[in-house]
Design a protein around this motif. Structure first.
Motif, PDB file in Angstrom:
ATOM      1  N   ARG A   1       0.688  -6.151   7.929  1.00  0.00           N
ATOM      2  CA  ARG A   1      -0.545  -6.619   8.555  1.00  0.00           C
ATOM      3  C   ARG A   1      -0.993  -7.911   7.891  1.00  0.00           C
ATOM      4  O   ARG A   1      -1.002  -8.023   6.665  1.00  0.00           O
TER       5      ARG A   1
ATOM      6  N   LEU B   1      -1.216   2.611  15.782  1.00  0.00           N
ATOM      7  CA  LEU B   1      -0.520   1.759  16.745  1.00  0.00           C
ATOM      8  C   LEU B   1       0.983   1.965  16.664  1.00  0.00           C
ATOM      9  O   LEU B   1       1.723   1.487  17.498  1.00  0.00           O
ATOM     10  N   ALA B   2       1.397   2.681  15.617  1.00  0.00           N
ATOM     11  CA  ALA B   2       2.835   2.758  15.333  1.00  0.00           C
ATOM     12  C   ALA B   2       3.637   3.390  16.457  1.00  0.00           C
ATOM     13  O   ALA B   2       3.089   4.082  17.304  1.00  0.00           O
ATOM     14  N   VAL B   3       4.908   3.146  16.418  1.00  0.00           N
ATOM     15  CA  VAL B   3       5.889   3.686  17.363  1.00  0.00           C
ATOM     16  C   VAL B   3       5.494   3.376  18.792  1.00  0.00           C
ATOM     17  O   VAL B   3       4.929   4.206  19.483  1.00  0.00           O
ATOM     18  N   GLY B   4       5.787   2.181  19.197  1.00  0.00           N
ATOM     19  CA  GLY B   4       5.436   1.752  20.552  1.00  0.00           C
ATOM     20  C   GLY B   4       6.311   2.365  21.628  1.00  0.00           C
ATOM     21  O   GLY B   4       7.234   3.070  21.375  1.00  0.00           O
TER      22      GLY B   4
ATOM     23  N   ASP C   1       0.854  -1.186   0.000  1.00  0.00           N
ATOM     24  CA  ASP C   1       0.000   0.000   0.000  1.00  0.00           C
ATOM     25  C   ASP C   1       0.892   1.239   0.000  1.00  0.00           C
ATOM     26  O   ASP C   1       1.539   1.559   0.999  1.00  0.00           O
TER      27      ASP C   1
ATOM     28  N   ASP D   1       2.571  11.435  16.053  1.00  0.00           N
ATOM     29  CA  ASP D   1       3.309  10.815  14.949  1.00  0.00           C
ATOM     30  C   ASP D   1       2.412  10.603  13.736  1.00  0.00           C
ATOM     31  O   ASP D   1       2.845  10.809  12.600  1.00  0.00           O
TER      32      ASP D   1
ATOM     33  N   LYS E   1       2.147  13.687  11.882  1.00  0.00           N
ATOM     34  CA  LYS E   1       3.365  13.932  11.096  1.00  0.00           C
ATOM     35  C   LYS E   1       3.346  13.090   9.825  1.00  0.00           C
ATOM     36  O   LYS E   1       3.776  13.542   8.761  1.00  0.00           O
ATOM     37  N   ILE E   2       2.858  11.840   9.954  1.00  0.00           N
ATOM     38  CA  ILE E   2       2.796  10.967   8.776  1.00  0.00           C
ATOM     39  C   ILE E   2       1.898  11.589   7.716  1.00  0.00           C
ATOM     40  O   ILE E   2       2.253  11.649   6.537  1.00  0.00           O
TER      41      ILE E   2
ATOM     42  N   ASP F   1      -4.380   1.164  11.787  1.00  0.00           N
ATOM     43  CA  ASP F   1      -3.151   0.381  11.848  1.00  0.00           C
ATOM     44  C   ASP F   1      -1.951   1.284  12.092  1.00  0.00           C
ATOM     45  O   ASP F   1      -1.011   0.934  12.798  1.00  0.00           O
ATOM     46  N   LEU F   2      -2.009   2.487  11.487  1.00  0.00           N
ATOM     47  CA  LEU F   2      -0.902   3.432  11.645  1.00  0.00           C
ATOM     48  C   LEU F   2      -0.807   3.944  13.074  1.00  0.00           C
ATOM     49  O   LEU F   2       0.262   4.175  13.586  1.00  0.00           O
TER      50      LEU F   2
ATOM     51  N   VAL G   1       7.682  -3.734  16.874  1.00  0.00           N
ATOM     52  CA  VAL G   1       6.593  -3.882  17.838  1.00  0.00           C
ATOM     53  C   VAL G   1       5.517  -4.754  17.204  1.00  0.00           C
ATOM     54  O   VAL G   1       5.173  -4.558  16.040  1.00  0.00           O
TER      55      VAL G   1
ATOM     56  N   THR H   1      -0.673  -7.131   3.876  1.00  0.00           N
ATOM     57  CA  THR H   1      -0.488  -5.773   3.374  1.00  0.00           C
ATOM     58  C   THR H   1       0.730  -5.143   4.028  1.00  0.00           C
ATOM     59  O   THR H   1       0.915  -5.253   5.240  1.00  0.00           O
TER      60      THR H   1
ATOM     61  N   HIS I   1       4.887  -3.464  13.472  1.00  0.00           N
ATOM     62  CA  HIS I   1       5.439  -2.147  13.145  1.00  0.00           C
ATOM     63  C   HIS I   1       6.933  -2.200  13.269  1.00  0.00           C
ATOM     64  O   HIS I   1       7.455  -2.558  14.306  1.00  0.00           O
TER      65      HIS I   1
ATOM     66  N   ARG J   1      -5.309  -2.119   1.763  1.00  0.00           N
ATOM     67  CA  ARG J   1      -4.960  -0.812   2.320  1.00  0.00           C
ATOM     68  C   ARG J   1      -4.520  -0.955   3.771  1.00  0.00           C
ATOM     69  O   ARG J   1      -5.032  -1.765   4.517  1.00  0.00           O
ATOM     70  N   ILE J   2      -3.570  -0.115   4.132  1.00  0.00           N
ATOM     71  CA  ILE J   2      -3.213   0.023   5.545  1.00  0.00           C
ATOM     72  C   ILE J   2      -4.049   1.170   6.082  1.00  0.00           C
ATOM     73  O   ILE J   2      -3.989   2.289   5.573  1.00  0.00           O
ATOM     74  N   ASN J   3      -4.886   0.911   7.076  1.00  0.00           N
ATOM     75  CA  ASN J   3      -5.788   1.943   7.584  1.00  0.00           C
ATOM     76  C   ASN J   3      -5.075   2.855   8.571  1.00  0.00           C
ATOM     77  O   ASN J   3      -4.011   2.546   9.077  1.00  0.00           O
TER      78      ASN J   3
ATOM     79  N   SER K   1       6.183   7.783   7.019  1.00  0.00           N
ATOM     80  CA  SER K   1       7.299   8.297   7.818  1.00  0.00           C
ATOM     81  C   SER K   1       6.886   9.510   8.622  1.00  0.00           C
ATOM     82  O   SER K   1       6.136  10.363   8.162  1.00  0.00           O
ATOM     83  N   THR K   2       7.381   9.547   9.856  1.00  0.00           N
ATOM     84  CA  THR K   2       7.218  10.732  10.688  1.00  0.00           C
ATOM     85  C   THR K   2       8.434  11.609  10.390  1.00  0.00           C
ATOM     86  O   THR K   2       9.095  11.418   9.381  1.00  0.00           O
TER      87      THR K   2
END
Lengths: 456, 161
Positions: free
Chosen positions: A387, B158-161, A331, B66, B69-70, B155-156, A436, A372, A448, B150-152, A377-378
């Motif tokens: 996923r 949850l990023a950066v734990g 994606d 974050d 920012k994405i 899902d995003l 993670v 997927t 992630h 698609r990545i929803n 990027s941040t």
């Protein structure tokens, strides 16, 4: 020196110096007051003496003499001196008292009054002015009262100081002992903990003070130590078990084939089994080897600047080669517009290995259901999200999935050795990345992985 | 150039609203202002400590930040800035002043999602919308969540734990 002794001495020194300063202050002002008071008395006596001796009015002289006789008690070793001032020279002709410097008389002439002290003998001189002749009148006496008073004050202060220093020393010892009590108890407790009883923990007070934090930190460290000890122990037993299983199969198959004469087809069958098991053995050992290699620091490999999206395409290609039946989608909708925010520094081969492990796992445990991959990027990290819709990982087993040879309880018939994920994590950690995993049994997995953006 | 106000409750749906807004208005440059309303405290002690109290910033999680920012990186040429401001108060005058002070041209409100209360003294903005003197656009955020390719946003997040 022990910290406890240090605290005691410091405490005593600080309080003693404050006390010493205070005592000096009190003594200084007390003695100054006493002196001033005595000089005042001498001054009155000098004036009355001058009026009584040198006065010109007879009635006044008589009155002054009577006052002196009746009301003024003689001070200890009180003496009076009279010197006539020579008008022309502006000073007395022969003014001398033993033990009094000449400057004293000069001061009397200039300032009309002067004081002098030799030990306990006090001198006070005044200039008695009269029309016709001026005189210097000096009265001297011993200050018996203030000598006694100041002497006893000094004694009281000295004794009081010594006694309070002793008290402070004792209080200081108790104080420092009280302060360091929790530290001592922690030391005592930690001494009891060795590799045999790593499950022991420090008692947590629950407070937010420094000691509470210290024991919390200790316990945290013990947790990690215990986990790594356990996984170390498990690793050896698991590794030997994993290696011995195919070996046993090979030996068994060979023994069975050799036990009696068989036809060609049976031998071929046996050799095929042996080959299969040997293949499996080789796979395990190569994985173990790369796991061990990635455990070292990765400085010797070739590092280059690479793009995360290219990495994902390469991973997809390598997954297509290994598992042609996959449904891996990339994606691209979250990709940043700036190319700069996709770059990271690393070893392409290793990263492909790490990511294809993750993606292959995702395909394997979901029976080739769609997987997927997303890249976003941040401002300082590039994120790669994988996923799947597979069997997931039970939530209570998530902390262990990166331990070598650990396999979740719900893997069932899926084959694997539990080396892939630890290997991937080692590689990602070498690249200052982070991995993670969020999952629930039966609901698939979201993984992630974040890598630092390369700053040129 | 447009200043767009998007009320937020710090959930993934707010992120979806931002994406939907940008997709709709990406012809021009956008300044996006995320806004969360908080009621003014009604006790004197809380009022006295009001400027010192930074609890509201705990509402903004690292993940939310974050994710913003994405989105900003994703539409770097469209989004000039994404900022977040708290509005203190729940009256229409406060709301009008807030819009005026931030030069808001357009308010985007999710059409098929009700904003949640992020904390106890969050203010429900939907009641204030009718007092705004600028355009209000209601966008749909319930997209094709089921698309496996698609990545929803969820899902995003949850990023950066």
């Amino acid at each position: 020196m022990k910290i406890q002794t240090k605290i005691t001495w410091l405490f005593t020194a600080i309080t003693a110096s404050i006390l010493l300063f205070l005592s000096g202050f009190v003594y200084f002002f007390a003695s100054r007051n006493a002196f001033e008071d005595f000089y005042k008395r001498l001054e009155i006596r000098a004036i009355i003496a001058a009026k009584a001796k040198l006065g010109q009015d007879r009635t006044h002289v008589n009155a002054y003499n009577e006052i002196r006789r009746e009301h003024l008690e003689k001070l200890p070793s009180e003496k009076e001196y009279f010197f006539t001032v020579n008008e022309k020279a502006g000073k007395p002709d022969s003014a001398h008292i033993s033990g009094v410097p000449a400057s004293f008389f000069n001061r009397v002439m200039v300032e009309k009054e002067a004081m002098h002290r030799t030990k306990n003998l006090f001198y006070l001189g005044v200039l008695y002015e009269q029309p016709g002749s001026n005189h210097i009148v000096v009265v001297s006496a011993v200050n018996e009262f203030s000598r006694e008073y100041l002497g006893s004050l000094k004694n009281v202060m000295l004794v009081g100081f010594l006694v309070s220093v002793l008290v402070m020393l004792t209080v200081g010892i108790l104080f420092s002992r009280q302060i360091l009590k929790p530290v001592r108890s922690i030391t005592h407790r930690v001494k009891d903990i060795s590799s045999n009883n790593l499950h022991l923990r420090l008692p947590e007070t629950g407070g937010k003070d420094e000691i509470g934090e210290l024991s919390y930190t200790f316990n945290n460290m013990l947790d990690r130590l215990e986990t790594s000890f356990e996984s170390q122990n498990n690793f050896v037993s698991n590794a030997s078990h994993e290696l011995s299983t195919p070996l046993t199969a090979i030996i068994g198959e060979a023994e069975l084939a050799l036990s009696k004469k068989r036809d060609e087809q049976a031998y071929t069958q046996s050799l095929r089994v042996v080959l299969n098991e040997a293949e499996r053995l080789r796979h395990i050992t190569t994985s173990l080897l790369s796991l061990a290699q990635t455990g070292f620091d990765g400085k010797k490999q070739q590092w280059e600047v690479l793009r995360a999206d290219e990495l994902v395409w390469a991973v997809k290609q390598s997954v297509d080669n290994i598992n042609p039946g996959n449904h891996v989608y990339f994606d691209t909708s979250h990709l940043p517009e700036e190319e700069r925010k996709l770059t990271t520094r690393g070893n392409m081969q290793m990263l492909i290995l790490a990511f294809s492990n993750v993606v292959l796992n995702a395909c394997k445990y979901s029976d080739n259901k769609p997987v997927t991959i997303g890249v976003a990027s941040t401002d300082d990290r590039v994120l790669i999200i994988v996923r799947d819709m597979g069997i997931g990982i039970p939530e209570n087993e998530l902390p262990y999935i990166f331990d070598p040879f650990f396999r979740a309880s719900n893997v069932g018939h899926y084959k694997g050795y539990g080396i892939g994920l630890p290997l991937s994590r080692n590689i990602i950690r070498m690249h200052d990345g982070d991995i993670v995993v969020k999952s629930k049994a039966g609901e698939g997995c979201i993984i992630h992985i974040s890598l630092p953006i390369h700053v040129s | 150039m447009k200043n767009i106000l998007i009320p937020t409750d710090f959930t993934v749906h707010s992120l979806d609203t931002i994406v939907a807004t940008v997709e709709k208005y990406k012809a021009g440059q956008l300044h996006i202002l995320l806004m969360h309303g908080l009621s003014m405290p009604d006790s004197i002690t809380e009022l006295m400590m009001f400027s010192r109290n930074n609890d509201r910033y705990k509402l903004i999680t690292k993940e939310f930040e974050d994710a913003c920012k994405i989105i900003k990186n994703r539409y770097a040429s469209v989004i000039q800035s994404i900022t977040l401001r708290f509005m203190h108060g729940s009256t229409r005058h406060v709301f009008r002043n807030f819009l005026l002070a931030n030069h808001i041209d357009l308010i985007v409100f999710p059409a098929d999602y009700t904003l949640q209360k992020a904390c106890d003294n969050s203010v429900d903005i939907s009641g204030l919308l009718k007092y705004a003197r600028c355009n209000i656009d209601r966008v749909s955020v319930r997209q094709d969540q089921g698309d496996v390719q698609r990545i929803n946003m969820a899902d995003l997040l949850l990023a950066v734990g």
